[in-house]
Design a protein around this motif. Sequence first.
Motif, mmCIF file in Angstrom:
data_model
loop_
_atom_site.group_PDB
_atom_site.id
_atom_site.type_symbol
_atom_site.label_atom_id
_atom_site.label_comp_id
_atom_site.label_asym_id
_atom_site.label_seq_id
_atom_site.Cartn_x
_atom_site.Cartn_y
_atom_site.Cartn_z
ATOM 1 N N LEU A 134 0.690 11.340 1.909
ATOM 2 C CA LEU A 134 0.189 11.253 3.284
ATOM 3 C C LEU A 134 -0.561 9.956 3.513
ATOM 4 O O LEU A 134 -0.496 9.350 4.586
ATOM 5 C CB LEU A 134 -0.751 12.427 3.577
ATOM 6 C CG LEU A 134 -0.135 13.806 3.748
ATOM 7 C CD1 LEU A 134 -1.205 14.812 4.160
ATOM 8 C CD2 LEU A 134 0.958 13.772 4.799
ATOM 9 N N LEU A 135 -1.277 9.533 2.458
ATOM 10 C CA LEU A 135 -2.066 8.301 2.572
ATOM 11 C C LEU A 135 -1.164 7.082 2.794
ATOM 12 O O LEU A 135 -1.485 6.183 3.572
ATOM 13 C CB LEU A 135 -2.887 8.123 1.286
ATOM 14 C CG LEU A 135 -4.277 7.514 1.423
ATOM 15 C CD1 LEU A 135 -5.168 8.342 2.314
ATOM 16 C CD2 LEU A 135 -4.911 7.353 0.052
ATOM 17 N N PRO A 175 0.342 15.280 -3.842
ATOM 18 C CA PRO A 175 1.052 15.108 -2.563
ATOM 19 C C PRO A 175 0.175 14.486 -1.474
ATOM 20 O O PRO A 175 0.682 13.881 -0.537
ATOM 21 C CB PRO A 175 1.460 16.534 -2.193
ATOM 22 C CG PRO A 175 0.581 17.423 -2.983
ATOM 23 C CD PRO A 175 0.210 16.692 -4.224
ATOM 24 N N GLU A 176 -1.154 14.592 -1.602
ATOM 25 C CA GLU A 176 -2.042 14.014 -0.582
ATOM 26 C C GLU A 176 -1.876 12.501 -0.496
ATOM 27 O O GLU A 176 -2.016 11.905 0.578
ATOM 28 C CB GLU A 176 -3.512 14.332 -0.909
ATOM 29 C CG GLU A 176 -3.878 15.789 -0.829
ATOM 30 C CD GLU A 176 -3.751 16.499 -2.188
ATOM 31 O OE1 GLU A 176 -2.968 16.018 -3.023
ATOM 32 O OE2 GLU A 176 -4.428 17.516 -2.379
ATOM 33 N N LEU A 177 -1.555 11.911 -1.643
ATOM 34 C CA LEU A 177 -1.407 10.445 -1.657
ATOM 35 C C LEU A 177 -0.151 10.000 -0.894
ATOM 36 O O LEU A 177 -0.071 8.868 -0.431
ATOM 37 C CB LEU A 177 -1.381 9.914 -3.090
ATOM 38 C CG LEU A 177 -2.700 10.062 -3.864
ATOM 39 C CD1 LEU A 177 -2.583 9.430 -5.243
ATOM 40 C CD2 LEU A 177 -3.860 9.428 -3.110
ATOM 41 N N LEU A 187 0.834 -1.205 0.000
ATOM 42 C CA LEU A 187 0.000 0.000 0.000
ATOM 43 C C LEU A 187 0.871 1.258 0.000
ATOM 44 O O LEU A 187 0.566 2.245 -0.693
ATOM 45 C CB LEU A 187 -0.922 0.010 1.233
ATOM 46 C CG LEU A 187 -2.143 -0.906 1.188
ATOM 47 C CD1 LEU A 187 -2.889 -0.878 2.515
ATOM 48 C CD2 LEU A 187 -3.096 -0.501 0.061
ATOM 49 N N ALA A 188 1.951 1.209 0.778
ATOM 50 C CA ALA A 188 2.866 2.360 0.823
ATOM 51 C C ALA A 188 3.482 2.600 -0.548
ATOM 52 O O ALA A 188 3.512 3.735 -1.050
ATOM 53 C CB ALA A 188 3.956 2.113 1.864
ATOM 54 N N LEU A 230 2.749 5.919 -2.934
ATOM 55 C CA LEU A 230 3.867 6.809 -3.298
ATOM 56 C C LEU A 230 4.024 6.882 -4.817
ATOM 57 O O LEU A 230 4.251 7.961 -5.376
ATOM 58 C CB LEU A 230 5.163 6.326 -2.646
ATOM 59 C CG LEU A 230 5.264 6.546 -1.124
ATOM 60 C CD1 LEU A 230 6.552 5.964 -0.583
ATOM 61 C CD2 LEU A 230 5.167 8.020 -0.774
ATOM 62 N N PRO A 273 1.946 6.586 6.586
ATOM 63 C CA PRO A 273 1.855 5.814 7.841
ATOM 64 C C PRO A 273 2.154 4.327 7.659
ATOM 65 O O PRO A 273 2.780 3.710 8.514
ATOM 66 C CB PRO A 273 0.411 6.018 8.304
ATOM 67 C CG PRO A 273 -0.242 6.907 7.354
ATOM 68 C CD PRO A 273 0.706 7.307 6.292
ATOM 69 N N PHE A 274 1.740 3.798 6.520
ATOM 70 C CA PHE A 274 1.990 2.365 6.270
ATOM 71 C C PHE A 274 3.492 2.112 6.138
ATOM 72 O O PHE A 274 4.031 1.150 6.689
ATOM 73 C CB PHE A 274 1.263 1.906 5.002
ATOM 74 C CG PHE A 274 -0.242 1.982 5.127
ATOM 75 C CD1 PHE A 274 -0.921 1.035 5.880
ATOM 76 C CD2 PHE A 274 -0.968 2.983 4.517
ATOM 77 C CE1 PHE A 274 -2.302 1.093 6.012
ATOM 78 C CE2 PHE A 274 -2.341 3.051 4.651
ATOM 79 C CZ PHE A 274 -3.015 2.111 5.403
#
Lengths: 166, 424
Positions: free
Chosen positions: B33-34, B29-31, B15-16, B20, B37-38
């Motif tokens: 942030l998504l 850029p919001e993605l 997912l990370a 990215l 954390p992973f």
Amino acid sequence: VAALALLGAVVADSTVGGDRLVAAVASIGVIGLSVTALALVGRWATLLPWGFVGVGGSYAVFLSLRPGGVDARAPAVAAAFFVAAELSFWSIERRSWRSEREVTLRRLALIASAGIGTAIVGGLLLLLTSGRRIGIGQEAAGVAAAVLTLAVVAFLVRRSRDSASA
Amino acid sequence: MTRSALPKLGVYAGLAALSLLAALVLRLPELVLLGAPFALVAAISALQVHASRIDVEVELDRERALEGELLDVCIRFGPGDGAERVDVLLELPPGLEVEEGTNPGTLRLVEGEERLLPLRLRCTRWGAFRVGLIHLRTDDHFGLFRHEAVVDRRQPVKVYPTEEAVRTLLRPGETQVFSGNHVARQKGAGIEFADIRQFVAGDRVRHVNWRATARRGELWVNEQHAERNADVVIFLDVFAEARHGGRSTLDPALRAAASLAARYLRQRDQIGFVSFGGMLNWLLPATGQRQLYRIVDAMLDTQIILSYAWRDLVVVPRRTLPPQALVLALTPLLDDRAASALLDLRARGFDLVVIEISPLAYVVPKPGEVEDIAYRLWRLRRDAVRGRFERAGVPVAVWTDDSSLAVAMEEVGAFRRQARTARV
């Protein structure tokens, strides 16, 4: 249920917030939600990431169709997304017995604090980067950082996956 | 400890990576942030992964218990590294069940602190068990890595069968030479009056029967029956059993054997034990409390071992079956080899009693005409086997599920009394 509710909130936010191709955004999000629900009910860990991909995809479509600058709600969405992923994996763990109350409470606290941390750090990052003009050099550095991050994660994961006896 | 990465780690890394890449391709850029954390959680977990040192001990409150009793087990975690989530499973053999406590359970171990996990077990079935095989599983904070270990802290536990109520014991036909509680046919030192005879030199004055002496004008003395012990051999047929659910004909047979051994030993008889079947086990007759423990321990090792080999009494050592011993056979009468061996014992002159552990309660007849005929034929065949014993003068008492051992013993006792009367 909490995981589905959080993912549903992300999909709803993407659907309500957008004004172009709303049906497409909603469809992708609903498919993602359905897949997640199916994975949770059937306890299929392999299916679960595809649900997240669906929900994340709907958010990505919403962002790409959205005019203007950076989405201010992105940190909250990221936090919701991460907390939903944690709760989903927790619910499909194959434990038929009850954990101690302390263990459950500490885990809940950890997930909640991770979610809050994601939102706060994400918010700060957005605040720092939103007002700046991005040059080609900085963009290249960003790409390199992203690639490096992935490489580091891949390396650490690969190193740690090798089973060892201690 | 064996380490393994859980599927969640791959999902988080994936997912990370996906978010990215999407952020780079779509310039969103919001993605980042998504996915951040992973990536962060996966990286931190991978950096911090280590096997916790966990010291585990198992404590049992006692080594011996009776069937149906409760047994306290305490899993003690020594002051070790600590772990956020530890799954603990105490592997239990089929005869033991958890009555109180959680097994398996998940708990948290604090670094440097001792932790106790108490469990209360119910001993549902007799047997010799080893308790203390513990499966440990620890997860890291976010559940990305897992360590597993099996700790062997097994300790022996013996669960003895409960005693069946027996009101009266069968009197052996012949007694032995040692003192005991049975009134012997022979005359000697004892309490029970046997006869009177003329006084001879050396007789004690207190044995003089003064009434007979006064009537006959010369000294007459009382004679008593000697009080002797007897040899009793418990013969357990372990060729076959009838089993339904968790119950089998072996369970009541063992309970009866233990009860009878204890009762006969209490009246100073010598008790022997023969477990006759696919696995042969025997104990020479002896007396005392130690013999009871020997017999019960031998019984705990008893199990049905399927064998097609023909066995007869040749395989049993001669001293195990002393002459003039009372042989109490506990059998479901399911195997011809056991029936033949018992009839052989009778032919050799042993005082034989058969207590049939009825297998009917464990056999569910299947529906259908052919099945019904087969069931009836099987029952007729059992009646025929019983008839063979009765023709040989061997009492057979049927011990069913809804009656007690005492009833079966009374039945046998009545048969033996009538048989004696008939001979006279």
